[in-house]
Design a protein around this motif. Structure first.
Motif, PDB file in Angstrom:
ATOM      1  N   PHE A   1      45.291  49.225  44.807  1.00  0.00           N
ATOM      2  CA  PHE A   1      44.166  48.577  45.568  1.00  0.00           C
ATOM      3  C   PHE A   1      44.757  48.167  46.947  1.00  0.00           C
ATOM      4  O   PHE A   1      45.846  47.558  47.071  1.00  0.00           O
ATOM      5  CB  PHE A   1      44.109  47.172  44.799  1.00  0.00           C
ATOM      6  CG  PHE A   1      43.241  46.162  45.413  1.00  0.00           C
ATOM      7  CD1 PHE A   1      41.795  46.336  45.552  1.00  0.00           C
ATOM      8  CD2 PHE A   1      43.799  44.970  45.968  1.00  0.00           C
ATOM      9  CE1 PHE A   1      41.182  45.539  46.297  1.00  0.00           C
ATOM     10  CE2 PHE A   1      42.890  44.119  46.471  1.00  0.00           C
ATOM     11  CZ  PHE A   1      41.582  44.277  46.670  1.00  0.00           C
ATOM     12  N   ALA A   7      39.097  44.650  50.009  1.00  0.00           N
ATOM     13  CA  ALA A   7      37.804  44.481  49.348  1.00  0.00           C
ATOM     14  C   ALA A   7      36.849  43.436  49.876  1.00  0.00           C
ATOM     15  O   ALA A   7      37.539  42.444  50.292  1.00  0.00           O
ATOM     16  CB  ALA A   7      37.634  44.482  47.569  1.00  0.00           C
ATOM     17  N   VAL A  39      33.416  41.660  45.807  1.00  0.00           N
ATOM     18  CA  VAL A  39      34.005  42.467  44.988  1.00  0.00           C
ATOM     19  C   VAL A  39      35.158  41.617  44.201  1.00  0.00           C
ATOM     20  O   VAL A  39      35.920  40.963  44.961  1.00  0.00           O
ATOM     21  CB  VAL A  39      34.570  43.726  45.148  1.00  0.00           C
ATOM     22  CG1 VAL A  39      35.351  44.502  44.102  1.00  0.00           C
ATOM     23  CG2 VAL A  39      33.581  44.640  45.987  1.00  0.00           C
ATOM     24  N   LEU A  71      38.422  40.889  41.718  1.00  0.00           N
ATOM     25  CA  LEU A  71      39.527  41.752  41.285  1.00  0.00           C
ATOM     26  C   LEU A  71      40.455  40.916  40.135  1.00  0.00           C
ATOM     27  O   LEU A  71      40.887  39.622  40.246  1.00  0.00           O
ATOM     28  CB  LEU A  71      40.666  42.023  42.386  1.00  0.00           C
ATOM     29  CG  LEU A  71      41.909  42.564  42.277  1.00  0.00           C
ATOM     30  CD1 LEU A  71      41.893  43.905  41.827  1.00  0.00           C
ATOM     31  CD2 LEU A  71      43.003  42.051  43.345  1.00  0.00           C
ATOM     32  N   LEU A 125      38.017  46.138  39.199  1.00  0.00           N
ATOM     33  CA  LEU A 125      37.248  45.929  40.554  1.00  0.00           C
ATOM     34  C   LEU A 125      35.726  45.803  39.883  1.00  0.00           C
ATOM     35  O   LEU A 125      35.466  46.761  39.096  1.00  0.00           O
ATOM     36  CB  LEU A 125      37.261  46.860  41.439  1.00  0.00           C
ATOM     37  CG  LEU A 125      38.659  47.007  42.113  1.00  0.00           C
ATOM     38  CD1 LEU A 125      38.765  48.044  43.448  1.00  0.00           C
ATOM     39  CD2 LEU A 125      38.902  45.761  43.122  1.00  0.00           C
ATOM     40  N   ALA A 182      35.074  48.161  48.340  1.00  0.00           N
ATOM     41  CA  ALA A 182      36.399  48.239  48.134  1.00  0.00           C
ATOM     42  C   ALA A 182      36.963  49.491  48.667  1.00  0.00           C
ATOM     43  O   ALA A 182      36.462  50.699  48.852  1.00  0.00           O
ATOM     44  CB  ALA A 182      36.675  48.036  46.682  1.00  0.00           C
TER      45      ALA A 182
END
Length: 225
Positions: free
Chosen positions: A102, A105, A109, A111, A133, A139
């Motif tokens: 990752f 984002a 979005v 997480l 996600l 993202a």
């Protein structure tokens, strides 16, 4: 919000934010930003959420970048040679992303940590630790080495070394399989397990694993003089 991916084997991501835009990232990935951008570091998910992030190897905090004083840019770098992949989340129900993949984002979005089976040593140094996600918007993930993106048709199955699985969308069925045979398990050099992925859905693999890189570098790290 516009973005530009720069570079070839060690890519960076530049996001152009309009006034009011906001994005977030894992701590430690910032490359540069305009003075019009404000950085705010937050513990996300309360004490329980922070604890879960820490024990699964994620950063304890998330950095939020907000264009409060006008438009400006924010740039992020990858920590490994590789490529940055944009994910338009409106195309997926959700995407499971390996913890180190990752990058950042949009605030729309979410997480969350979704798994840690405690088998890190057997899974190429990465374990079964994934971030989930959800939501709509953009993202970005960092894929080590080259990107191998594939779409699995309904019922189509592949077996993947866990250390090379960067991300998969939630429509893909995920199942751990142990290698058969003593020699295969302990002498093949590929660990004791593989991941069985069954479509329909999209899978992103990366060609460079942290475990493989560590093995190559180990003789040079241990030698002195």
């Amino acid at each position: 919000m516009e973005y530009q991916i720069k570079g070839s084997t060690m890519q960076s991501l530049q996001l152009q934010l309009e006034r009011g835009d906001s994005i977030y990232s894992e701590a430690g990935s910032l490359l540069s930003m305009s003075p019009t951008i404000e950085l705010e570091t937050n513990f996300t998910g309360g004490i329980g959420g922070v604890f879960k992030r820490v024990i699964t190897g994620n950063t304890a905090v998330l950095n939020h970048f907000k264009a409060l004083h006008g438009e400006g840019h924010v740039s992020f770098s990858t920590r490994m040679p590789g490529h940055i992949v944009p994910l338009q989340m409106d195309r997926y129900n959700s995407v499971h992303v390996q913890r180190h993949s990752f990058l950042c984002a949009e605030e729309s979005v979410s997480l969350n940590v979704v798994g840690n089976m405690g088998l890190t040593g057997f899974f190429g140094g990465n374990g079964l630790i994934y971030n989930k996600l959800d939501g709509s918007g953009l993202a970005f993930i960092s894929v080590d080495g080259e990107v191998n993106e594939m779409y699995l048709a309904t019922g189509e199955t592949i077996l993947v070394h866990p250390g090379h699985l960067a991300a998969y969308d939630s429509r893909v069925s995920f199942e751990v399989q142990r290698l058969k045979g003593f020699k295969n398990m302990f002498l093949s050099g590929d660990g004791m397990f593989l991941v069985k992925l069954t479509g329909a859905g999209t899978v992103w693999l990366h060609t460079l694993s942290l475990h493989g890189l560590a093995e190559v570098m180990m003789p040079y790290m241990s030698s002195r003089g």
